[in-house]
Each structure stands twice: as structure tokens, then as C-alpha cells.
Design a protein around this motif. Structure first.
Motif, PDB file in Angstrom:
ATOM      1  N   VAL A  30      19.926   3.786   7.124  1.00  0.00           N
ATOM      2  CA  VAL A  30      18.910   2.729   6.674  1.00  0.00           C
ATOM      3  C   VAL A  30      17.545   3.418   7.003  1.00  0.00           C
ATOM      4  N   VAL A  31      17.424   3.560   8.378  1.00  0.00           N
ATOM      5  CA  VAL A  31      16.171   3.483   9.084  1.00  0.00           C
ATOM      6  C   VAL A  31      15.474   5.101   8.813  1.00  0.00           C
ATOM      7  N   LYS A  32      16.345   6.059   9.393  1.00  0.00           N
ATOM      8  CA  LYS A  32      15.906   7.413   9.495  1.00  0.00           C
ATOM      9  C   LYS A  32      16.080   8.098   8.343  1.00  0.00           C
ATOM     10  N   VAL A  33      16.902   7.818   7.283  1.00  0.00           N
ATOM     11  CA  VAL A  33      17.152   8.535   6.042  1.00  0.00           C
ATOM     12  C   VAL A  33      16.336   7.707   5.028  1.00  0.00           C
ATOM     13  N   LEU A  34      16.242   6.595   4.954  1.00  0.00           N
ATOM     14  CA  LEU A  34      15.661   5.689   3.861  1.00  0.00           C
ATOM     15  C   LEU A  34      14.248   5.360   4.188  1.00  0.00           C
ATOM     16  N   LEU A  35      14.001   4.713   5.194  1.00  0.00           N
ATOM     17  CA  LEU A  35      12.897   3.579   5.666  1.00  0.00           C
ATOM     18  C   LEU A  35      11.796   4.850   6.056  1.00  0.00           C
ATOM     19  N   ILE A  36      11.851   5.724   7.175  1.00  0.00           N
ATOM     20  CA  ILE A  36      11.086   6.524   7.456  1.00  0.00           C
ATOM     21  C   ILE A  36      10.716   7.424   6.779  1.00  0.00           C
ATOM     22  N   PRO A  37      11.399   8.439   5.565  1.00  0.00           N
ATOM     23  CA  PRO A  37      10.882   8.989   5.005  1.00  0.00           C
ATOM     24  C   PRO A  37       9.986   8.538   3.692  1.00  0.00           C
ATOM     25  N   CYS A  38      10.379   6.971   3.450  1.00  0.00           N
ATOM     26  CA  CYS A  38       9.767   6.338   2.268  1.00  0.00           C
ATOM     27  C   CYS A  38       8.220   6.355   2.839  1.00  0.00           C
ATOM     28  N   LEU A  39       7.979   5.684   4.273  1.00  0.00           N
ATOM     29  CA  LEU A  39       6.757   5.520   4.796  1.00  0.00           C
ATOM     30  C   LEU A  39       6.043   6.904   4.947  1.00  0.00           C
ATOM     31  N   MET A  40       6.875   8.006   5.138  1.00  0.00           N
ATOM     32  CA  MET A  40       6.105   9.387   5.506  1.00  0.00           C
ATOM     33  C   MET A  40       5.490   9.517   4.034  1.00  0.00           C
ATOM     34  N   ILE A  41       6.304   9.541   2.969  1.00  0.00           N
ATOM     35  CA  ILE A  41       5.790   9.865   1.549  1.00  0.00           C
ATOM     36  C   ILE A  41       4.526   9.006   1.097  1.00  0.00           C
ATOM     37  N   THR A  42       4.583   7.422   1.552  1.00  0.00           N
ATOM     38  CA  THR A  42       3.463   6.776   1.156  1.00  0.00           C
ATOM     39  C   THR A  42       2.284   7.144   2.052  1.00  0.00           C
ATOM     40  N   PHE A  43       2.392   7.286   3.385  1.00  0.00           N
ATOM     41  CA  PHE A  43       1.316   7.536   3.917  1.00  0.00           C
ATOM     42  C   PHE A  43       0.681   9.091   3.590  1.00  0.00           C
ATOM     43  N   GLY A  44       1.680   9.799   3.288  1.00  0.00           N
ATOM     44  CA  GLY A  44       1.286  11.210   2.815  1.00  0.00           C
ATOM     45  C   GLY A  44       0.315  11.127   1.615  1.00  0.00           C
ATOM     46  N   LEU A  45       0.785  10.266   0.532  1.00  0.00           N
ATOM     47  CA  LEU A  45       0.055  10.285  -0.539  1.00  0.00           C
ATOM     48  C   LEU A  45      -1.334   9.555  -0.445  1.00  0.00           C
ATOM     49  N   TYR A  46      -1.150   8.406   0.545  1.00  0.00           N
ATOM     50  CA  TYR A  46      -2.518   8.136   0.932  1.00  0.00           C
ATOM     51  C   TYR A  46      -3.539   9.071   1.668  1.00  0.00           C
ATOM     52  N   THR A  47      -2.947   9.678   2.238  1.00  0.00           N
ATOM     53  CA  THR A  47      -3.960  10.899   3.082  1.00  0.00           C
ATOM     54  C   THR A  47      -4.333  11.942   2.113  1.00  0.00           C
ATOM     55  N   VAL A  48      -3.608  12.275   0.994  1.00  0.00           N
ATOM     56  CA  VAL A  48      -3.880  13.316  -0.078  1.00  0.00           C
ATOM     57  C   VAL A  48      -4.962  12.373  -0.854  1.00  0.00           C
ATOM     58  N   ARG A  49      -4.815  11.208  -1.323  1.00  0.00           N
ATOM     59  CA  ARG A  49      -5.714  10.344  -2.005  1.00  0.00           C
ATOM     60  C   ARG A  49      -7.168  10.429  -1.380  1.00  0.00           C
ATOM     61  N   ASN A  50      -7.117   9.972  -0.116  1.00  0.00           N
ATOM     62  CA  ASN A  50      -8.343   9.727   0.845  1.00  0.00           C
ATOM     63  C   ASN A  50      -8.987  11.020   0.961  1.00  0.00           C
ATOM     64  N   ILE A  51      -8.313  12.239   0.988  1.00  0.00           N
ATOM     65  CA  ILE A  51      -9.020  13.584   1.320  1.00  0.00           C
ATOM     66  C   ILE A  51      -9.706  13.888  -0.154  1.00  0.00           C
ATOM     67  N   ARG A  52      -8.943  13.599  -1.417  1.00  0.00           N
ATOM     68  CA  ARG A  52      -9.501  13.754  -2.640  1.00  0.00           C
ATOM     69  C   ARG A  52     -10.890  13.345  -2.973  1.00  0.00           C
ATOM     70  N   LYS A  53     -10.896  11.848  -2.362  1.00  0.00           N
ATOM     71  CA  LYS A  53     -11.926  10.736  -2.525  1.00  0.00           C
ATOM     72  C   LYS A  53     -13.184  11.468  -1.780  1.00  0.00           C
ATOM     73  N   VAL A  54     -12.957  11.946  -0.391  1.00  0.00           N
ATOM     74  CA  VAL A  54     -13.978  12.514   0.187  1.00  0.00           C
ATOM     75  C   VAL A  54     -14.607  13.882  -0.251  1.00  0.00           C
ATOM     76  N   ASN A  55     -13.458  14.682  -0.904  1.00  0.00           N
ATOM     77  CA  ASN A  55     -14.087  15.950  -1.468  1.00  0.00           C
ATOM     78  C   ASN A  55     -14.740  15.795  -2.485  1.00  0.00           C
ATOM     79  N   LYS A  56     -14.569  14.571  -3.294  1.00  0.00           N
ATOM     80  CA  LYS A  56     -15.652  14.225  -4.389  1.00  0.00           C
ATOM     81  C   LYS A  56     -17.189  14.510  -4.264  1.00  0.00           C
ATOM     82  N   THR A  57     -17.562  13.866  -3.075  1.00  0.00           N
ATOM     83  CA  THR A  57     -19.001  13.822  -2.646  1.00  0.00           C
ATOM     84  C   THR A  57     -19.321  15.327  -1.982  1.00  0.00           C
ATOM     85  N   THR A  58     -18.424  16.008  -1.371  1.00  0.00           N
ATOM     86  CA  THR A  58     -18.815  17.205  -1.030  1.00  0.00           C
ATOM     87  C   THR A  58     -18.557  18.467  -2.171  1.00  0.00           C
ATOM     88  N   PRO A  59     -19.434  19.684  -1.914  1.00  0.00           N
ATOM     89  CA  PRO A  59     -19.285  20.612  -3.098  1.00  0.00           C
ATOM     90  C   PRO A  59     -17.766  21.394  -2.877  1.00  0.00           C
TER      91      PRO A  59
END
Length: 165
Positions: A30-59
Motif C-alpha cells: 500500500v505505502v511503498k508501491v502505491l502511495l509513494i509512487p503516486c506522490l512522486m508522480i504528482t510532485f514530479g508533474l508539479y515540478t515540470v509544470r512550474n519549470i515550464r511556467k518559469v521558462n515562459k518568462t525567460t528566453p
């Protein structure tokens, strides 16, 4: 918990074998195979989204690739974003694989705990269990090597650090 008295004044608490083993068998699943990977995917997607938002203002960098979305609009996916996504996917995959092995072994032991086994079956089961426990911290140590495999920028940076430019 069971309170067992060995002698007057000497007692100890022990887990009930069935319930404790049941909880400890399904915890990794439950924790190691389901919960933690779901959290890793969620926070990874947020990281990519935030980097893309920051890169929109830079060349935009010189190296990029263009992909076409479903509605026909073109979207720029930078090579560093692609490398970050590959690194995140590799880390999540390695984590799931090595922790899934441990979960399967523990659940298999829990299912077969009341079935008679030969000494050889018991020894093989114990060996596989120890091997699974030994493999479970590998995702914590292997991150640098997976980054070397996946990311060209990471390889170049490591090379420059090791050469001491």
C-alpha cells in the motif's frame, strides 16, 4: 498484543502473529508501491509544470523540439524539460520495481505461512526474502547512475567535475 507472563514480575508484550504479519505484509504494497509512487508522480508533474511556467518568462534556449498537441497547436518542449521528465520517470520506475519485489515476497510468505514446507523450500524462501530486503534500498543509491544514463547534461557536468576544469 498479548501479554505473556514468564515468571512473577516478568512479562512481555507480543504481537498476535496473524494480525501483525497481515499488517506488515500489506504495508509495503500500500505505502511503498502505491502511495509513494503516486506522490512522486504528482510532485514530479508539479515540478515540470512550474519549470515550464518559469521558462515562459525567460528566453527559449537554442536547443528545443516542437510537438503538436491534439488540437493542432504547437508546443515547445525544451530538451532540458525532456531530460527532467526522463529522470523523473526513471527514478519512479526504479523505485517501483525494487519495492514491488519486496511486497510480492512478503505477501507470498503471508499466504503460504500455514502450509507445510520442506527444509529446502523454507531455506529458498528465506534466501529470497533476504535478497528482497537487500534490494529495497537500491533506489536510494542508484539515482546518480540513472541520471548518468538518462541525462546528457548530467553526464557533461559530472565529466567536468571529475576532470576539474
Amino acid at each position: 498484543m498479548n501479554l505473556v507472563s514468564f515468571a512473577p514480575g516478568f512479562s512481555a508484550c507480543f504481537f498476535q502473529p496473524a494480525s501483525y504479519l497481515l499488517v506488515m505484509s500489506y504495508y509495503p504494497l500500500v505505502v511503498k508501491v502505491l502511495l509513494i509512487p503516486c506522490l512522486m508522480i504528482t510532485f514530479g508533474l508539479y515540478t515540470v509544470r512550474n519549470i515550464r511556467k518559469v521558462n515562459k518568462t525567460t528566453p527559449t534556449p537554442l536547443i528545443h523540439s516542437t510537438t503538436t498537441t491534439a488540437n493542432g497547436n504547437s508546443r515547445i518542449v525544451r530538451s532540458k524539460d525532456q531530460q527532467l521528465i526522463k529522470i523523473l520517470l526513471m527514478d519512479i520506475t526504479v523505485y517501483i520495481v525494487f519495492n514491488f519485489i519486496q511486497s510480492v515476497i512478503v505477501i507470498y510468505q503471508q499466504i503460504g505461512q500455514n502450509q507445510p514446507q520442506t527444509i529446502l523450500q523454507s531455506q529458498i524462501g528465506g534466501f529470497i526474502f533476504i535478497l528482497a530486503l537487500t534490494c529495497s534500498p537500491i533506489p536510494l543509491y542508484i539515482g546518480c547512475y540513472t541520471n548518468l544514463i538518462v541525462s546528457k547534461t548530467f553526464r557533461q557536468e559530472m565529466k567536468s567535475i571529475l576532470i576539474l576544469r
